[in-house]
Design an enzyme around this catalytic site. Structure first.
Site, PDB file in Angstrom:
ATOM      1  N   GLN A 156     -11.604   4.282 -47.173  1.00 20.19           N
ATOM      2  CA  GLN A 156     -12.577   3.375 -46.551  1.00 20.19           C
ATOM      3  C   GLN A 156     -11.850   2.233 -45.863  1.00 20.19           C
ATOM      4  O   GLN A 156     -10.870   1.709 -46.393  1.00 20.19           O
ATOM      5  CB  GLN A 156     -13.526   2.794 -47.604  1.00 20.19           C
ATOM      6  CG  GLN A 156     -14.598   1.877 -47.010  1.00 20.19           C
ATOM      7  CD  GLN A 156     -15.524   1.313 -48.086  1.00 20.19           C
ATOM      8  OE1 GLN A 156     -15.297   0.214 -48.579  1.00 20.19           O
ATOM      9  NE2 GLN A 156     -16.560   2.060 -48.442  1.00 20.19           N
TER      10      GLN A 156
ATOM     11  N   ASP B 262     -18.518   3.551 -53.209  1.00 16.46           N
ATOM     12  CA  ASP B 262     -18.509   2.389 -52.309  1.00 16.46           C
ATOM     13  C   ASP B 262     -18.567   1.060 -53.067  1.00 16.46           C
ATOM     14  O   ASP B 262     -18.558   0.002 -52.458  1.00 16.46           O
ATOM     15  CB  ASP B 262     -19.704   2.485 -51.350  1.00 16.46           C
ATOM     16  CG  ASP B 262     -19.698   1.412 -50.274  1.00 16.46           C
ATOM     17  OD1 ASP B 262     -18.607   1.113 -49.735  1.00 16.46           O
ATOM     18  OD2 ASP B 262     -20.765   0.852 -49.975  1.00 16.46           O
TER      19      ASP B 262
ATOM     20  N   SER C 134     -18.386  -2.793 -45.345  1.00 14.41           N
ATOM     21  CA  SER C 134     -17.804  -1.482 -45.079  1.00 14.41           C
ATOM     22  C   SER C 134     -17.965  -1.113 -43.610  1.00 14.41           C
ATOM     23  O   SER C 134     -19.014  -1.354 -43.015  1.00 14.41           O
ATOM     24  CB  SER C 134     -18.478  -0.418 -45.947  1.00 14.41           C
ATOM     25  OG  SER C 134     -18.375  -0.736 -47.316  1.00 14.41           O
TER      26      SER C 134
END
Length: 305
Positions: A296, A221, A246
């Site tokens: 993502q 991430d 995110s």
């Protein structure tokens, strides 16, 4: 998860142990776990931390002979770094080959994140993969921890560079191409390639495939939306020319890997629109095996005014 084993020497020892401690959840009940939280660069919990902790919680309720092969998660609310996070695991299914778990992360009585993970027993099957990109050896590249302080003047707050370097201290990140903060104002191909490994060796009780998976979730991430910035010549949230967060995160684990060996994170963005950007990543072992695929979507907005 006992963190008393040897995680290597040198300057990276303490930061890696701090990260391992962060992933060492307290078991409150059979399927309820508590984890500490802390801020990274911005005053909210780093999304990779929550994803990694949730995967730890799910893994602790799965059979020991089954590893995660996929996870799908949504970030619902910003995490409070001053409060612990409670993870509740739902044992959705235990089949002959697959196990499914659902995890809800809660702070202040409200869900901030939820994850579904599937685990599988090891078995043989058809094999093929995409080839690994041709990139320079990681030992020829400058560590991000050295690069950031040199360019602190580019950040909206010069102290951000130091905080970012500190937050990334458990992981050695080495950019093949310049990171967004060095190319602001110059749009380029929406692709970023980064070598990474944890700053220490995982051996003894720490050398478990599950821990390698959870640490990979943590790192995954850190940079996956950066190709969105590159396409538009934006320096990023640390520079102050975009704001972002995110929204969701998905990972598929294909082949064995070690996070204390070099891994190549090949990232690209196929599209951005409507204040959202999509990142797609492939993580390869140094010998060219495709180990993980990551996707993502996140909020990527240009500040008004």
């Amino acid at each position: 998860m006992n963190t008393a084993g040897n995680s290597g020497g040198g300057a990276g020892r303490a930061p890696l142990h701090d990260l391992l401690d962060l992933l060492d959840l307290e078991r409150v009940d059979r399927d309820i776990f508590r984890g500490e939280s802390r801020s990274a660069v911005v005053p909210r919990v780093f999304g990779g931390q929550v994803a990694a902790q949730a995967l730890v919680a799910a893994s602790r309720t799965a059979p020991e002979d089954r590893l995660a092969h996929s996870l799908h998660a949504y970030f619902l609310r910003p995490g409070d770094p001053a409060a612990p996070i409670v993870y509740t695991v739902d044992r959705i299914r235990d089949g002959r080959s697959f196990t499914t778990r659902r995890v809800v992360a809660v702070q202040h009585g409200r869900p901030i994140f939820h994850l579904s993970a599937s685990f599988q027993t090891d078995e043989e099957g058809l094999e093929h993969q995409e080839p690994m990109p041709d990139v320079p050896d990681p030992e020829t590249l400058t560590p991000s921890a050295e690069l950031l302080p040199r360019h602190a003047h580019l950040f909206s707050d010069p102290g951000v560079a130091d905080r970012l370097a500190e937050a990334r201290a458990p992981v050695d990140l080495r950019y093949v191409d310049d990171p967004p903060y060095l190319t602001a104002g110059r749009p380029r191909e929406p692709r970023s390639r980064i070598w990474f490994r944890v700053n220490g060796k995982l051996d003894g009780d720490l050398d478990r495939p599950t821990l390698h998976q959870c640490l990979a979730a943590y790192v995954s991430d850190m940079s996956l939306l950066e190709p969105v910035l590159l396409a538009h010549g934006r320096g990023g949230w640390t520079v102050g020319d975009v704001v972002g967060a995110s929204l969701d995160h998905a990972m598929w684990f294909h082949r064995p890997f070690r996070v204390d060996d070099w891994l190549l994170y090949d990232q690209e963005s196929p599209t951005s629109q409507s204040g959202r950007g999509l990142g797609r990543g492939r993580i390869f072992t140094a010998d060219g095996r495709l180990a993980i695929t990551v996707m993502q979507e996140g909020v990527v907005r240009v500040p008004r005014g």
